[in-house]
Write an enzyme that holds these catalytic residues in place. Structure first.
Site, PDB file in Angstrom:
ATOM      1  N   ALA A  85       0.867  -1.189   0.000  1.00 22.55           N
ATOM      2  CA  ALA A  85       0.000   0.000   0.000  1.00 22.55           C
ATOM      3  C   ALA A  85       0.896   1.229   0.000  1.00 22.55           C
ATOM      4  O   ALA A  85       2.064   1.165   0.388  1.00 22.55           O
ATOM      5  CB  ALA A  85      -0.907   0.003   1.223  1.00 22.55           C
ATOM      6  N   ASP A  86       0.324   2.334  -0.434  1.00 25.19           N
ATOM      7  CA  ASP A  86       1.061   3.607  -0.402  1.00 25.19           C
ATOM      8  C   ASP A  86       0.886   4.300   0.936  1.00 25.19           C
ATOM      9  O   ASP A  86       1.799   4.994   1.392  1.00 25.19           O
ATOM     10  CB  ASP A  86       0.597   4.495  -1.556  1.00 25.19           C
ATOM     11  CG  ASP A  86       0.844   3.819  -2.888  1.00 25.19           C
ATOM     12  OD1 ASP A  86       2.016   3.537  -3.188  1.00 25.19           O
ATOM     13  OD2 ASP A  86      -0.128   3.513  -3.600  1.00 25.19           O
ATOM     14  N   GLU A 105      -6.132  -4.629  -8.568  1.00 25.88           N
ATOM     15  CA  GLU A 105      -5.862  -4.923  -7.151  1.00 25.88           C
ATOM     16  C   GLU A 105      -7.162  -4.960  -6.359  1.00 25.88           C
ATOM     17  O   GLU A 105      -7.374  -5.846  -5.526  1.00 25.88           O
ATOM     18  CB  GLU A 105      -4.921  -3.864  -6.559  1.00 25.88           C
ATOM     19  CG  GLU A 105      -3.501  -3.995  -7.059  1.00 25.88           C
ATOM     20  CD  GLU A 105      -2.591  -2.862  -6.616  1.00 25.88           C
ATOM     21  OE1 GLU A 105      -1.377  -3.056  -6.610  1.00 25.88           O
ATOM     22  OE2 GLU A 105      -3.100  -1.768  -6.275  1.00 25.88           O
TER      23      GLU A 105
END
Ligand code: 5RP
Length: 225
Positions: A85-86, A105
């Protein structure tokens, strides 16, 4: 510990969550790559699993490591999805899509009984929004969606490659990266974006992750929603 070391550590730990016979979703990005490589080692050692990938890149990597990677249509119910994840915010609300694979995703994550997020500790935030929020857009709708997202104050920019050419997702759509700043109410922001005709998907993954594995100097810790 460097960020790359943390990614390798958490990727390896995540691979230990995969059991014999499982149907596994493969995430996308550098942390997921570490996970897929670690899982590939286990497959080489005899682990029997089947996989669905969330991007062409992860599919190609899995196949190159001798993994059984099939289409979602062939394996529509997954035991486990593991992806990076960012940003990871409160309640395991996520920003994803920095690698451009947010649509597939989200589809693969939604097919899984359990979604394990793998990140280094720099990704954990008190409020989402420091990382630009990716929004995937149908090509034809770009001018309309861009204008609407601007009106919503989300500050969109068309994603481009370093050479200036426009970035296209695996599904041949555009991405608008929204430098919207703090997102205090992710559900409300998600609903606003979802209401714009021509938006295919956005990078807010809400109430989807079951657990986050977070790698830092203290090793790997688990965060629950
Ligand atoms: C790709 C993603 C990635 O999971 C996200 O960008 C994190 O990537 P990395 O592990 O390389 O930091 O959402 O679309």
């Amino acid at each position: 510990m460097t960020q790359d070391e943390a990614k390798a550590l958490v990727g390896k730990r995540a691979a230990e969550f995969v059991d014999e016979g499982m149907a596994v979703g493969l995430g996308t990005g550098s942390t997921s790559t570490m996970f897929i490589r670690a899982l590939g080692e286990r497959v080489k050692a005899g682990l029997k699993i089947r996989c669905v990938a969330s991007s062409d890149a992860s599919r190609d990597l899995g196949l190159s490591l001798g993994m059984d990677v099939v289409e979602l249509a062939e394996l529509p119910e997954l035991d486990l999805y593991i992806d990076g994840a960012d940003e990871v915010g409160p309640g395991l609300a996520l920003i994803k899509g920095g690698g451009g694979a947010l649509l597939r995703e989200k589809i693969v994550a939604s097919a899984a009984k359990k979604f394990i997020v793998v990140v280094d500790s720099s990704k954990v935030v008190g409020t989402l929004g420091r990382f630009p929020l990716p929004v995937e857009v149908v090509k034809m709708a770009l001018p309309l969606v861009e204008k609407r997202l601007e009106e919503l104050g989300l500050n969109p920019t068309l994603r481009r490659h370093k050479d200036g050419s426009v970035y296209l997702t695996d599904e041949k759509n555009y991405i608008l990266d929204c430098a919207c700043g703090a997102i205090p109410d992710p559900e409300a922001t998600a609903a606003e974006i979802r209401g714009v005709v021509g938006v295919v998907e956005h990078g807010l993954f809400l109430k989807m992750a079951s657990v986050a594995l977070v790698a830092g100097d203290a090793g790997v810790t688990e965060l629950l929603p």
